[in-house]
Scaffold this active site. Sequence first.
Site, PDB file in Angstrom:
ATOM      1  N   HIS A 163       0.838  -1.218   0.000  1.00 15.59           N
ATOM      2  CA  HIS A 163       0.000   0.000   0.000  1.00 15.59           C
ATOM      3  C   HIS A 163       0.865   1.257   0.000  1.00 15.59           C
ATOM      4  O   HIS A 163       0.462   2.297   0.481  1.00 15.59           O
ATOM      5  CB  HIS A 163      -0.947   0.031   1.207  1.00 15.59           C
ATOM      6  CG  HIS A 163      -1.684  -1.252   1.415  1.00 15.59           C
ATOM      7  ND1 HIS A 163      -2.883  -1.549   0.809  1.00 15.59           N
ATOM      8  CD2 HIS A 163      -1.356  -2.344   2.155  1.00 15.59           C
ATOM      9  CE1 HIS A 163      -3.275  -2.768   1.172  1.00 15.59           C
ATOM     10  NE2 HIS A 163      -2.362  -3.276   1.984  1.00 15.59           N
ATOM     11  N   SER A 284      17.505  19.231 -17.558  1.00 13.23           N
ATOM     12  CA  SER A 284      16.382  20.130 -17.788  1.00 13.23           C
ATOM     13  C   SER A 284      16.877  21.354 -18.548  1.00 13.23           C
ATOM     14  O   SER A 284      17.979  21.840 -18.300  1.00 13.23           O
ATOM     15  CB  SER A 284      15.787  20.560 -16.443  1.00 13.23           C
ATOM     16  OG  SER A 284      15.107  21.797 -16.579  1.00 13.23           O
ATOM     17  N   LYS A 290      19.009  19.784 -12.485  1.00 14.72           N
ATOM     18  CA  LYS A 290      18.165  18.595 -12.627  1.00 14.72           C
ATOM     19  C   LYS A 290      18.840  17.425 -13.323  1.00 14.72           C
ATOM     20  O   LYS A 290      19.630  17.588 -14.242  1.00 14.72           O
ATOM     21  CB  LYS A 290      16.913  18.953 -13.435  1.00 14.72           C
ATOM     22  CG  LYS A 290      15.960  19.846 -12.680  1.00 14.72           C
ATOM     23  CD  LYS A 290      15.081  19.067 -11.745  1.00 14.72           C
ATOM     24  CE  LYS A 290      13.898  18.503 -12.515  1.00 14.72           C
ATOM     25  NZ  LYS A 290      13.088  17.650 -11.667  1.00 14.72           N
ATOM     26  N   GLU A 297      10.540   7.141 -17.493  1.00 14.23           N
ATOM     27  CA  GLU A 297       9.241   7.767 -17.769  1.00 14.23           C
ATOM     28  C   GLU A 297       8.730   7.394 -19.159  1.00 14.23           C
ATOM     29  O   GLU A 297       7.536   7.156 -19.350  1.00 14.23           O
ATOM     30  CB  GLU A 297       9.357   9.283 -17.637  1.00 14.23           C
ATOM     31  CG  GLU A 297       9.584   9.720 -16.192  1.00 14.23           C
ATOM     32  CD  GLU A 297       9.975  11.185 -16.122  1.00 14.23           C
ATOM     33  OE1 GLU A 297       9.123  12.037 -16.357  1.00 14.23           O
ATOM     34  OE2 GLU A 297      11.156  11.466 -15.841  1.00 14.23           O
TER      35      GLU A 297
END
Length: 469
Positions: A163, A284, A290, A297
């Site tokens: 969970h 980025s 970044k 992704e």
Amino acid sequence: MAGETNAGALWGARFAHGPSEAMAALSRSTHFDWRLVPYDLAATRAHAAELHDKGFLSPDDFATVGGALEALSEEYESGSLVPADSDEDVHGALERILIERVGPALGGALRAGRSRNDQIATFVRLYMRDSAQALRSALLEVAQVLHQRASEVGDAVMPGRTHYQLAQPVLVGHYLMAHAWPLVRDVSRIDDFLVRNDVSPYGGGALAGGGVGLSPEAIGAALGFASVSPNSLDGTSSRDGVAEFLFIAAQIGVDLSRVAEDIIVLSSGEFGYLTLDDAFSTGSSMMPQKKNPDIAELARGKAGRLIGNLTGLLATLKALPLAYNRDLQEDKEPLFDSVDSLLLVLPAMSGLLETVTFNLDVMAAGSTAGFALATDVADSLVANGVPFREAHEVVGQLVSWCEQHGVDLPQVSDAELSALSPHLAPSVREVMSADASVARKSGRGGTAPARVAQQRDELKAELQRLSAG
Ligand code: ARG
């Protein structure tokens, strides 16, 4: 064009005019079916051999056709064989080109006893047979990397979750292999699929079977199929095999998306369990600090597209009447897209997993957080004869007490333990470590180091078996 076959198409004589531009644009499939050229050439060769065998082609003509097909094959490999704008599909284009090379009599003779309907059904199966092998190798590669990394981390521990809440400590290797086993099952799904796919629809003609006495068995065998479809209507018009292939591709996408999600979350600053290699992460354009997990992704994103390809084809197939309908042309773009997508994602995932750094100290430090040893305390009470229900309650009260006092389980004193319950003897402290916790999970499939070592051996054996097969 009226009164004869349209160039680059395989029909036309009964029409007063050629096709409208809009019709031709909709009908045209060469921009995506061109990758089937090798299968079309192989089948045409087998078809010519059968025509020769049955006396429809002289030995000289057969040799001429064979030479022309050989040349086309080489031109295709070098990239110089391309369709014309007027070609309707790969079949029409290749007939047009063959006629240009060997003349209309011979080029046109090859159409006897076959239809684009049995041809395309066959080529799609041949394409799936080859692509399944490519996917299989790329999948095994990812699973092998996971096994390799699981071997490197030894008995290191990390927090396990259910969970998404901290649950119990597990071995890092156990966790990594939990992502490998689904890929192993995907490989076995591919192998099951290949057995069902190994039936040739060739010779089914347009729908009823070929009418000039050619042997479907001979052509099927020449193309490497184990058997021939027992029903020409079914053989030419079913695409459940494509749907099955797309399901496997979608399942692979879903399995990879779960790996990807873990990579994305666990490499974030808040977790810091993983550090991505520079070669497998992106920056980025605006934020100089970044380092982004774009591969993961994209892998996660592709899963949506792979599922869409499956559901789209199922919607196309639903309630199609027997036998061939042109709707079936819609099977190829999703099929090709799923194969192309996975053949991009799988090697990228292999590389990412091969190069990612596991911050084992961070994982170990977090492995007992969130009262992750509470179940071990309850289990130890059971070993002392306390019914589990009561042990669960006692430890629940202990956790609640700890929360109120802002302490973790090992920080509770002996006096405080025995004040909470007479069952909480000082000896319960012995189970309050991640190592003690994982060691107790010693049944098959558990996270105890000995079991995980056994699992590594089993996974290795399975990967070796599948790589050989
Ligand atoms: N391009 C078609 C397909 O992909 C095969 C050609 C069959 N066309 C036809 N009008 N019968 O399914």
